[in-house]
Design a protein around this motif. Sequence first.
Motif, PDB file in Angstrom:
ATOM      1  N   LYS A   1      11.724  90.769  37.739  1.00 17.01           N
ATOM      2  CA  LYS A   1      11.598  91.964  38.597  1.00 17.01           C
ATOM      3  C   LYS A   1      12.588  91.977  39.761  1.00 17.01           C
ATOM      4  O   LYS A   1      12.286  92.473  40.853  1.00 17.01           O
ATOM      5  CB  LYS A   1      10.167  92.087  39.142  1.00 17.01           C
ATOM      6  CG  LYS A   1       9.066  92.091  38.074  1.00 17.01           C
ATOM      7  CD  LYS A   1       9.172  93.296  37.165  1.00 17.01           C
ATOM      8  CE  LYS A   1       7.983  93.405  36.210  1.00 17.01           C
ATOM      9  NZ  LYS A   1       7.917  92.352  35.189  1.00 17.01           N
ATOM     10  N   ILE A   2      13.774  91.443  39.532  1.00 22.15           N
ATOM     11  CA  ILE A   2      14.820  91.568  40.550  1.00 22.15           C
ATOM     12  C   ILE A   2      15.181  93.040  40.680  1.00 22.15           C
ATOM     13  O   ILE A   2      15.431  93.716  39.672  1.00 22.15           O
ATOM     14  CB  ILE A   2      16.062  90.738  40.171  1.00 22.15           C
ATOM     15  CG1 ILE A   2      15.777  89.252  40.419  1.00 22.15           C
ATOM     16  CG2 ILE A   2      17.291  91.167  40.954  1.00 22.15           C
ATOM     17  CD1 ILE A   2      16.933  88.335  40.134  1.00 22.15           C
ATOM     18  N   PRO A   3      15.224  93.583  41.903  1.00 17.70           N
ATOM     19  CA  PRO A   3      15.576  95.003  42.068  1.00 17.70           C
ATOM     20  C   PRO A   3      16.929  95.300  41.417  1.00 17.70           C
ATOM     21  O   PRO A   3      17.915  94.588  41.654  1.00 17.70           O
ATOM     22  CB  PRO A   3      15.647  95.168  43.593  1.00 17.70           C
ATOM     23  CG  PRO A   3      14.764  94.091  44.131  1.00 17.70           C
ATOM     24  CD  PRO A   3      14.907  92.939  43.185  1.00 17.70           C
ATOM     25  N   LEU A   4      16.963  96.340  40.594  1.00 17.81           N
ATOM     26  CA  LEU A   4      18.178  96.625  39.839  1.00 17.81           C
ATOM     27  C   LEU A   4      19.365  96.930  40.735  1.00 17.81           C
ATOM     28  O   LEU A   4      20.508  96.585  40.404  1.00 17.81           O
ATOM     29  CB  LEU A   4      17.939  97.777  38.867  1.00 17.81           C
ATOM     30  CG  LEU A   4      16.944  97.502  37.733  1.00 17.81           C
ATOM     31  CD1 LEU A   4      16.882  98.680  36.778  1.00 17.81           C
ATOM     32  CD2 LEU A   4      17.310  96.228  36.973  1.00 17.81           C
ATOM     33  N   GLU A   5      19.098  97.570  41.893  1.00 18.65           N
ATOM     34  CA  GLU A   5      20.226  97.883  42.773  1.00 18.65           C
ATOM     35  C   GLU A   5      20.892  96.614  43.292  1.00 18.65           C
ATOM     36  O   GLU A   5      22.116  96.566  43.457  1.00 18.65           O
ATOM     37  CB  GLU A   5      19.788  98.775  43.938  1.00 18.65           C
ATOM     38  CG  GLU A   5      18.758  98.192  44.887  1.00 18.65           C
ATOM     39  CD  GLU A   5      17.324  98.458  44.468  1.00 18.65           C
ATOM     40  OE1 GLU A   5      16.424  98.344  45.319  1.00 18.65           O
ATOM     41  OE2 GLU A   5      17.117  98.785  43.279  1.00 18.65           O
ATOM     42  N   ARG A   6      20.105  95.545  43.514  1.00 21.61           N
ATOM     43  CA  ARG A   6      20.701  94.280  43.950  1.00 21.61           C
ATOM     44  C   ARG A   6      21.455  93.607  42.809  1.00 21.61           C
ATOM     45  O   ARG A   6      22.518  93.004  43.005  1.00 21.61           O
ATOM     46  CB  ARG A   6      19.620  93.324  44.471  1.00 21.61           C
ATOM     47  CG  ARG A   6      19.103  93.643  45.848  1.00 21.61           C
ATOM     48  CD  ARG A   6      18.494  92.408  46.500  1.00 21.61           C
ATOM     49  NE  ARG A   6      19.502  91.466  46.954  1.00 21.61           N
ATOM     50  CZ  ARG A   6      19.226  90.242  47.424  1.00 21.61           C
ATOM     51  NH1 ARG A   6      17.967  89.828  47.479  1.00 21.61           N
ATOM     52  NH2 ARG A   6      20.186  89.447  47.837  1.00 21.61           N
TER      53      ARG A   6
END
Length: 666
Positions: A86-91
């Motif tokens: 669940k790493i934020p996609l924008e990061r």
Amino acid sequence: MDSILQPLVFDRKKLSDKKLLDLYKSLLLPRKIEEKMLILLRQGKISKWFSGWGQEAISTGVVNALHEEEFILPMHRNLGIFTGRKIPLERLFAQFQGKHSGFTKGRDRSFHFGSIAHHLVGMISHLGPQLAIADGIALATKLSQQKKVTLVFSGDGASSEGDFHEGLNLAAVWKLPVIFVIEHNGYGLSTPSEEQFAFSHFTDKGPGYGMEAIRIQGNNVLEVYHTIKSLAADIRKNPRPVLVEAITFRMRGHEEASGTKYVPKRLMNQWAKLDPVENYERYLEESGVLDEKEKERINKKVKTAISDGLELAFAEQPISPNLETELADVYAPFFQEVIFPSENGPKSEKRLVDAISDGLRQSMEKYPNLILMGQDIGEYGGVFKITDGFKTQFGADRVRNTPLCESAIIGAGMGLSINGYKAMVEMQFADFVTMGFNQIVNNLAKIHYRWGQNADVVIRMPTGAGMAAGPFHSQSTEAWFFHTPGLKIFYPSNPYDAKGLLNAAIEDPNPYLYFEHKGMYRSISTEIPDEYYTVEIGKAALVRKGYQVSIVTYGMGVHWAQNAVEELGISADILDMRTLLPWDKESVKATVEKTGKVIFLQEDCLTGGIGAEICAWISEHCFEYLDAPVMRVGSLDTAVPFAKGLEEQFLPSARFKAKLAELLEY
């Protein structure tokens, strides 16, 4: 491989429809990101892409089978591990684009990063060292009795590296709770497996290490999930390493520019029929778990998430370089409060070897999370007896004999640090550090600059010549590391500094190389405080004051300089550098300003030594104070010879006196 090429058969066992759909979403996301990244690559909006197309089921099965707080060490084809955590996609997208909000602030690319918050430790390009880091992380969980599993990936190509052997062997010997997942995709870039190793399956290797080995169909997400989940549950109760060989295939190039022309078309066609996403999707449809409407809804949601993440990443401005920020991130923040001994506290006569042992023992008492590792440091007490009695006092868990595997032990030290411990690694001789060189200069030294993780590891380095030990037990190796940003280097010349600097190095959460001259172990002694104290990091010591000349040196050079000054009857400043990295420019400048003449003395070979850098700095920054050329003296540019007469000629002691006299007459 023929049996592996049979049609995929999915067994849901007792999984609910919801879990089956969750796995589908987890499998679909990295595939859709890949599709988008390949478009962006062609548009020049990202610079490189390492594809995991065709291998997604392994990452998806693994990340869903483990607990969120269990560490995973992925490779460059494990996009699904990062999205599954669940790493934020924008990061993630900012990382691919080299933006500041990425995990490495533009300092590294793709999956060369970690995130402690997500319990992920990314790779470096050298591939193999990951396995030993996993060993260290797993050791920390075992010592803490946390009942957790650590899982690390390797490709079949990386298995040819020595680090692969060291990582597996150490885990087996120490019974560490590590799952080694080998993604066997048939190629190391373009080199097929039969040109990489002389066996068919990695399951043949497990028994050789004394560990279980399991082979699975890596394109079957349910088989991967069930296998890893079952293994992890068992390993948590019965800690041990297990090797899992996941047979799979890479449908695109090693990286996009390399293509796949070297792969037989027949093989590509056969594996295309085993596509992990298409086959699982078809299974869900045929099972009545996924209908067209739900499939469309999921696909739309995934594409929207990707588009939204990309929009945020693209909107971020390119990095504006900041010199202060770049330099500040080389080391983990540490403000030293020097601990001075009591003015009237107890003291006793100690040799250098005793002072080092004393400091190490007191640091073990001060830091219950400090682990010592090295060859023969247990019952034997180390070849120089510095840890004699430590195993009895602190126990076998904290004073750990190791196999002969310098790279794995240094990597394990870094893994311990990542998981909240401190590590001291003893090289039996500084010469042997070559076997762990990559771990030091590419992992320990760079990790904080790359993604903000410190490496709380001290490596003790018995060093130096003068004892007729020959070319492989006498080398001065400090200059090899002096060139590497991110490391700190100590080289004490006396018992007081030896104890205080070692304590300071262990306090500091940054990686240290701590050099201790074997020739001084039992030849010099002085009265030093019995209590715990530290010495200031980065501060040289003026051990003798004079006005005719400045001698800048360290280690054994301090004693050679003292002898020369007394024999010649001259007045000289002798500046003991003692901290070689970062080195004390202010003290060097002060002594040069004072005397106007300076000579650098080192035991290391002359060419490319530390003296060359410091002398160059003096010439550039102190030129107006100089009354003579800056001079330097070192050992001959040869290997260290064995015979007594040859070794005496090799060392710079006699040549130094002549050079010093020459400088005084200038």
